[in-house]
Each structure stands twice: as structure tokens, then as C-alpha cells.
Design an enzyme around this catalytic site. Structure first.
Site, PDB file in Angstrom:
ATOM      1  N   GLY A 252     -17.759   3.212 -15.421  1.00 45.15           N
ATOM      2  CA  GLY A 252     -16.214   2.649 -15.399  1.00 45.15           C
ATOM      3  C   GLY A 252     -16.396   1.235 -14.679  1.00 45.15           C
ATOM      4  CB  THR A 253     -18.062  -0.769 -12.666  1.00 47.53           C
ATOM      5  OG1 THR A 253     -18.292  -1.888 -12.131  1.00 47.53           O
ATOM      6  CG2 THR A 253     -19.483   0.022 -12.925  1.00 47.53           C
TER       7      THR A 253
ATOM      8  CG  HIS B  99     -14.038  -1.907  -2.653  1.00 49.41           C
ATOM      9  ND1 HIS B  99     -14.031  -2.045  -4.089  1.00 49.41           N
ATOM     10  CD2 HIS B  99     -15.242  -2.604  -2.204  1.00 49.41           C
ATOM     11  CE1 HIS B  99     -15.125  -2.892  -4.443  1.00 49.41           C
ATOM     12  NE2 HIS B  99     -15.687  -3.210  -3.243  1.00 49.41           N
TER      13      HIS B  99
ATOM     14  CE1 TYR C 148      -4.193  -1.623  -0.499  1.00 46.50           C
ATOM     15  CE2 TYR C 148      -3.176  -3.135   1.164  1.00 46.50           C
ATOM     16  CZ  TYR C 148      -4.156  -2.819   0.380  1.00 46.50           C
ATOM     17  OH  TYR C 148      -5.179  -3.728   0.178  1.00 46.50           O
TER      18      TYR C 148
ATOM     19  CG  ASP D  21      -8.830   6.773  -7.103  1.00 46.55           C
ATOM     20  OD1 ASP D  21      -9.769   7.991  -6.923  1.00 46.55           O
ATOM     21  OD2 ASP D  21      -9.055   5.906  -7.648  1.00 46.55           O
TER      22      ASP D  21
END
Length: 230
Positions: free
Chosen positions: A173-174, A105, A54, A90
Site C-alpha cells: 500500500g505505498t 512518521h 491532530y 494510526d
């Protein structure tokens, strides 16, 4: 009163900003299997490795900027009460100016105490490094503020509420293959307009307006469709 416009965004909206995911590399990151760095079991086995993973992703994110799709959603706030539900970890929606953002998430730029999950800390560019021996000011170890594989999605109930309240619902966008996020479409009330922006759209019900374009081009078209007539 403005209509409630609810956006469900996925990796495709950030791809044009240069944000990569582990899926881009076929499920591997620097030669480590995804389940070693993105699962609850992996973190329990090797927290230092997960922190390293990460940390590297944070360094990459710092150099990325919101794109025209992120900014376009902010433009829609002129006419609508815009809520964003995102699968992305993000912070590009926030950096573009969106202030009602729900992360399903988790959030890459944050860590939280392992002793008290309500203690969440935002990292900045000068403080990206966290490791297995990093502790907060109370002396407790921290973990990435991320929903690992094998963990429940704590914000899904709130996301469902937003979807149920939507006057307009937009998916951007999925692949509509990642659950529970993909299920949000099923909670939209009958008769509510639904738009789906993706260059490779998945199969959707016939009442969904598909815009088969990238996020930046698709959001530009969406704005033209949704802005009030002069």
C-alpha cells in the site's frame, strides 16, 4: 527458528479501514495548507491550530477498525517472525495484534513533552483533546508525537537494520515515492524474496513479485503464497 518476514506498509493498508490522509483532499485539510498543520515551522507559528488538526484526526481514527490486511499480517506470525515498518501514524497494526511495529512518521494517539522527548504519553478516547496550553504532569507543554515535515525520521536507521535482516520482504500500500521509507527496498539482501502489494503499483525491479490488488485482497493472496504446504 522462524524466518524473519519484514513488512513495509503505507497508507494503502489503512485506506480500507476508512483512514484518510491530507493527501486525499489534494493537500488541504479543512481549508488549511498542509505545511501549516504538518510542518515544524507551522507548529512554531501556530501550535493551537496544529493541535486542533491532530485532535480531529484522532477523533476520526477512534471510529476506524483494523481490516483483513492488518489481521492477515498477524496470521502470518504462525509461520514467520513478523516485523512491521509503517509510514502510517494510526495504531491499526497494534490493534490488530501486531507487537513488533516501527512507526517511521510518528504515532497519532501519542503526544510528547517538549522539555524531554523521552516522556511520551498515549491518549485514550476520553483524553483526545490537546491544545497549545496543555501541559504534562511536570508542567511542560506537549506536542504531537509526529514527525513533521522539515524534521528527521528518527527510526529510519532501525528500519534499515530490519530490512537488511529480512528473509522475506513485503511492501504493502505505498507508491514507493515517499522517502526515506521508499529506500528500504534497496537494503534488502540480494536473493531475498520481495513482494509488492498495491492496486496501482509503481515501477519495481524485475525480481520483485507484484500483486496488483488492494491490501486486503493482496494480503490474502500473500498468505496463500507464503503459508507452508500441509
Amino acid at each position: 527458528m522462524k524466518k524473519k518476514l519484514v513488512i513495509s506498509s503505507g497508507a494503502g493498508i489503512s485506506a480500507e479501514s476508512g483512514v484518510s490522509t491530507f493527501r486525499d483532499a489534494g493537500g488541504l485539510w479543512e481549508n488549511y495548507p498542509v505545511m501549516e498543520v504538518c510542518s515544524a515551522d507551522g507548529f512554531a507559528r501556530n501550535p493551537a491550530l496544529v493541535h486542533q488538526f491532530y485532535n480531529e484526526r484522532r477523533k476520526g481514527l477512534i471510529n476506524c477498525q483494523p481490516n483483513a490486511a492488518h489481521k492477515g499480517l498477524v496470521e502470518l506470525e504462525k509461520w514467520y517472525d513478523v516485523y512491521v515498518i509503517t509510514q502510517n501514524v494510526d495504531d491499526l497494526h497494534e490493534r490488530a495484534g501486531s507487537d513488533k511495529v516501527l512507526h517511521l512518521h510518528g504515532e497519532l494517539m501519542k503526544v510528547r513533552s517538549m522539555a524531554d522527548e523521552t516522556r511520551v504519553y498515549t491518549l485514550d478516547e476520553a483524553h483526545l483533546e490537546t491544545s497549545s496550553d496543555t501541559r504534562d504532569k511536570y508542567g511542560d507543554p506537549v506536542r504531537p508525537h509526529i514527525v513533521f515535515f522539515q524534521e528527521a525520521v528518527p527510526n529510519i536507521e532501525r528500519a534499515i537494520e530490519w530490512a537488511e535482516e529480512a528473509d522475506i520482504f513485503v511492501v504493502i500500500g505505498t507508491s514507493l515515492a515517499v522517502y526515506p521509507a521508499a529506500s528500504l527496498l534497496h537494503y534488502v539482501r540480494p536473493g531475498v524474496p520481495v513482494y509488492y502489494i498495491d492496486p496501482r503499483p509503481a515501477s519495481v525491479p524485475p525480481n520483485v513479485t507484484v500483486i496488483p490488488k488492494t491490501a486486503t485482497a493482496g494480503v490474502a493472496e500473500l498468505i496463500d503464497m507464503l503459508k507452508p504446504a500441509d
